[in-house]
Design an enzyme around this catalytic site. Structure first.
Site, PDB file in Angstrom:
ATOM      1  N   GLU A 231       0.821  -1.213   0.000  1.00 17.20           N
ATOM      2  CA  GLU A 231       0.000   0.000   0.000  1.00 17.20           C
ATOM      3  C   GLU A 231       0.854   1.262   0.000  1.00 17.20           C
ATOM      4  O   GLU A 231       2.088   1.200   0.015  1.00 17.20           O
ATOM      5  CB  GLU A 231      -0.953  -0.054   1.207  1.00 17.20           C
ATOM      6  CG  GLU A 231      -1.928  -1.228   1.076  1.00 17.20           C
ATOM      7  CD  GLU A 231      -2.951  -1.306   2.187  1.00 17.20           C
ATOM      8  OE1 GLU A 231      -2.820  -0.605   3.213  1.00 17.20           O
ATOM      9  OE2 GLU A 231      -3.910  -2.101   2.011  1.00 17.20           O
TER      10      GLU A 231
ATOM     11  N   CYS B 232      -2.075  -4.428  -5.387  1.00 15.07           N
ATOM     12  CA  CYS B 232      -2.611  -5.713  -4.916  1.00 15.07           C
ATOM     13  C   CYS B 232      -1.519  -6.785  -4.928  1.00 15.07           C
ATOM     14  O   CYS B 232      -0.522  -6.673  -5.652  1.00 15.07           O
ATOM     15  CB  CYS B 232      -3.756  -6.168  -5.806  1.00 15.07           C
ATOM     16  SG  CYS B 232      -5.331  -5.350  -5.478  1.00 15.07           S
TER      17      CYS B 232
ATOM     18  N   GLU C  33      -1.623  -9.599  -6.332  1.00 15.73           N
ATOM     19  CA  GLU C  33      -1.511 -10.197  -7.661  1.00 15.73           C
ATOM     20  C   GLU C  33      -0.587  -9.382  -8.549  1.00 15.73           C
ATOM     21  O   GLU C  33       0.086  -9.922  -9.433  1.00 15.73           O
ATOM     22  CB  GLU C  33      -2.892 -10.305  -8.310  1.00 15.73           C
ATOM     23  CG  GLU C  33      -3.841 -11.261  -7.593  1.00 15.73           C
ATOM     24  CD  GLU C  33      -4.640 -10.618  -6.465  1.00 15.73           C
ATOM     25  OE1 GLU C  33      -4.193  -9.583  -5.922  1.00 15.73           O
ATOM     26  OE2 GLU C  33      -5.703 -11.150  -6.134  1.00 15.73           O
TER      27      GLU C  33
HETATM   28  N1  THU Z   1      -6.190  -6.722  -2.243  1.00 13.59           N
HETATM   29  C1  THU Z   1      -5.309  -7.536  -2.890  1.00 13.59           C
HETATM   30  O1  THU Z   1      -4.100  -7.486  -2.658  1.00 13.59           O
HETATM   31  N2  THU Z   1      -5.810  -8.403  -3.817  1.00 13.59           N
HETATM   32  C2  THU Z   1      -7.136  -8.577  -4.095  1.00 13.59           C
HETATM   33  O2  THU Z   1      -7.482  -9.324  -5.000  1.00 13.59           O
HETATM   34  C3  THU Z   1      -8.137  -7.886  -3.277  1.00 13.59           C
HETATM   35  C4  THU Z   1      -7.613  -6.736  -2.485  1.00 13.59           C
HETATM   36  C5  THU Z   1      -5.648  -5.755  -1.282  1.00 13.59           C
HETATM   37  C6  THU Z   1      -5.687  -4.335  -1.759  1.00 13.59           C
HETATM   38  C7  THU Z   1      -5.635  -3.569  -0.432  1.00 13.59           C
HETATM   39  O3  THU Z   1      -4.255  -3.394  -0.072  1.00 13.59           O
HETATM   40  C8  THU Z   1      -6.300  -4.499   0.547  1.00 13.59           C
HETATM   41  O4  THU Z   1      -6.387  -5.772  -0.078  1.00 13.59           O
HETATM   42  C9  THU Z   1      -7.691  -4.070   0.968  1.00 13.59           C
HETATM   43  O5  THU Z   1      -8.493  -3.851  -0.147  1.00 13.59           O
END
Ligand code: THU
Length: 129
Positions: A46, A55, A57
């Site tokens: 983040e 994310c 992924e």
């Molecule tokens: N997040 C992911 O890393 N992958 C996903 O497929 C869903 C959401 C993360 C983004 C953010 O840092 C946290 O989860 C909350 O949304």
């Protein structure tokens, strides 16, 4: 290719421990088996400028590219409790771009193909016109 889903889920949990998620406090880990037989992993990263957060992924496909590990064959993602997490819509598109035709994803409703979680996907073939 034989897929050890329990081992892959464990890789995702280890990756989740490395997440940088001080704002959402929602660490995510991802792991995939690739056509080269390598395991690639990722975690969410983040940012103080909230909308710039990456994310898990995204981190995983970057690792896939850097390790020149081929295409994605099997994928799993987990939340902070180690439970299977469904990849968000944007991330399904990221995974599709790097998927082997037979990519299978671990989902909250069982194992599914990439075509099942992202039907009629827009992709590289659509640009060859
Ligand atoms: N997040 C992911 O890393 N992958 C996903 O497929 C869903 C959401 C993360 C983004 C953010 O840092 C946290 O989860 C909350 O949304």
């Amino acid at each position: 290719m034989e897929i050890d889903w329990d081992a892959l889920r464990e890789h995702a949990r280890e990756a989740m421990q490395k997440a940088y998620a001080p704002y959402s406090k929602f660490p995510v880990g991802a792991a995939a088996l690739t056509t080269s037989g390598q395991i690639v992993t990722g975690c969410n990263v983040e940012n103080a400028s909230y909308g710039l957060g990456l994310c898990a992924e995204c981190s995983l496909v970057s690792a896939l590219t850097m390790q020149q590990a081929g295409k994605l064959v099997a994928f799993t993602c987990c939340d902070k409790n180690g439970n299977v997490l469904m990849p968000c819509g944007r991330c399904r598109q990221l995974l599709f771009e790097h998927s082997a035709p037979e990519l299978v994803l671990d989902t909250i409703s069982g194992l599914k193909t990439i075509a099942e979680v992202l039907p009629d996907a827009f992709g590289p073939n659509d640009l060859n016109i």
